[in-house]
Design a protein around this motif. Sequence first.
Motif, PDB file in Angstrom:
ATOM      1  N   LYS A  35      40.251  53.394  42.482  1.00 25.33           N
ATOM      2  CA  LYS A  35      40.208  52.092  43.078  1.00 25.33           C
ATOM      3  C   LYS A  35      39.745  52.238  44.590  1.00 25.33           C
ATOM      4  O   LYS A  35      39.928  53.124  45.316  1.00 25.33           O
ATOM      5  N   ASP A 285      38.580  44.412  46.479  1.00 25.30           N
ATOM      6  CA  ASP A 285      39.310  45.721  45.890  1.00 25.30           C
ATOM      7  C   ASP A 285      38.485  45.896  44.636  1.00 25.30           C
ATOM      8  O   ASP A 285      38.436  44.768  43.928  1.00 25.30           O
ATOM      9  N   ILE A 286      37.894  47.003  44.489  1.00 27.33           N
ATOM     10  CA  ILE A 286      37.291  47.063  42.935  1.00 27.33           C
ATOM     11  C   ILE A 286      37.759  48.444  42.347  1.00 27.33           C
ATOM     12  O   ILE A 286      37.791  49.330  42.996  1.00 27.33           O
ATOM     13  N   ASP A 287      37.921  48.445  41.054  1.00 17.95           N
ATOM     14  CA  ASP A 287      38.047  49.585  40.062  1.00 17.95           C
ATOM     15  C   ASP A 287      36.655  49.878  39.807  1.00 17.95           C
ATOM     16  O   ASP A 287      36.216  49.352  38.989  1.00 17.95           O
TER      17      ASP A 287
END
Lengths: 300, 232
Positions: A35, A285-287
């Motif tokens: 993440k 926020d990025i996976d």
Amino acid sequence: MNRRKFLQNITLGSGAVLLSFNGFGQLLSSKKSSKLTILHTNDTHSNIDPFPSNHAKFPGMGGVSRRHALIQKIRQDEEHVLLLDCGDIFQGTPYFNMFNGELEVKLMSEMGYDAATMGNHDFDIGLEGFKKAKRHAKFSFLCANYDFSETILSGETKSFEIFQKGDLKIGVFGIGIELNGLVTENNYGKTKYLDPITTANSVAKELKQKGCDLIICLSHLGYNYPDSTRISDRKLAQQTSNIDIILGGHTHTFLEKPTIEINKKGKSVLINQVGYAGLYLGRIDIDVEKGVTSRRIELK
Amino acid sequence: MFKFSIIVCVGASLLACSSHIVIEPTRVPITPQNETSAKTEEIIKPYRDSMTAIMSEVVAQADTNFIAQRPSSNLMNWVADAVFIQQTQTVRLSTPAICLLNTGGIRSSLGKGKLTLDDFYKLMPFDNTIVWIELPIEALDDIAAYITKSGGEPIANCKVDKGKLKLNSMREGEKTCMVITTDYLANAGDKMDFLKKGKIVNQTGKLMRDVLIDHAKQEGVLISNNEVRFIP
């Protein structure tokens, strides 16, 4: 079935399938560590103190000290944070006129900025003035399409930088606006302006070849223009490949949420910009999954 | 913040792996409710203190609000007059002269009451300097066309009336006109390309902001002039 529910179901479904393969199971279990939290600002324009409480539009908003406290809080909660700025750090308050950008850059270093690109106003005290202020920077200035090789800024900036966050490689590069007609010639001297699209394409390709899992462009081109021939972040997204996210500046555009454009290869590109003066901190926020060759991003 | 990821892998090959990510980005407003950082405050303090000490100096008074508003307004007139008067009051002009600035360069208004140095830095934050350009008289038509299109710019010692620029004093047979402006505009900033038709005869090196401060000090109480200088 609403979209969220639908996606949730699919997630569970595909998860079950994937878990039945050993290798993929590992991929899923490593998801947490991948993440990434991207924080960004643009056009902060020497606004060190908050706006006055009688400001017509944004009473009492902004202020570097509060931004720093907020960033520190986010860093406590999140493991992998990238803090980025999209230019026009200088010009707008007497702090700049009196101290020539020294305080702005010092505070950005203190907040732990990872990288910034240059905006047109960052040329306002000339290349020499910028170089002096830059001495206080503990982060890189990324400018892929300004060729400074025949100027005193030669070797002072980079085209791109690759950040290792856990097992992720994040490629970040910078694209600036045409200076001719916008900045007094004395202030940019022999800086050569390179075509933003050609440059962005070649740098993004290079970053991809270097194995970057996510590619971010810091742009000071401006979000969008009524003149459809003028290059902007939206145009840049449409006419390039390999860029995942464009963080922008220059037009002081307050986007409530990012825009998604489709690039030359039919893939999604996220574009964001958060107004000016440090009134907002952008947060994405990025996976990021390792080994993913194509990514489709959708906004909730 | 919810995030759902779908990993769809074709066959057993990881190379063809693609992901579908749903994200919920946010923009976090920085408001008076946010905490501050003591360390940051400590870094800022000496800079702020020395800045405040200098910037709080009272330079002049205004007995009305001065605003910049197209087509023509008291602040646009005041700024152009200030530059024109300060630059010409000790000079004997052999050619006609006007002042031409840009509305976009006036970055804030001046409120009624005491005017501090800080107000003038907000009005003119850019370090633009004053230059004199000797322009062929025909190019005055370009200025008129530009102002007609833009809807009004700060000008002094002239008017633009229905597409024509009229100087306040003009003799027959003049071939050139002095345009007092900024280095920014002289370098075709704000697309005033026509200024390139002339030649720069004086790079004063004087900051426009300092010129405005000098004029404010000279007037003591700023003179408000609402004369309409652009008639579409």
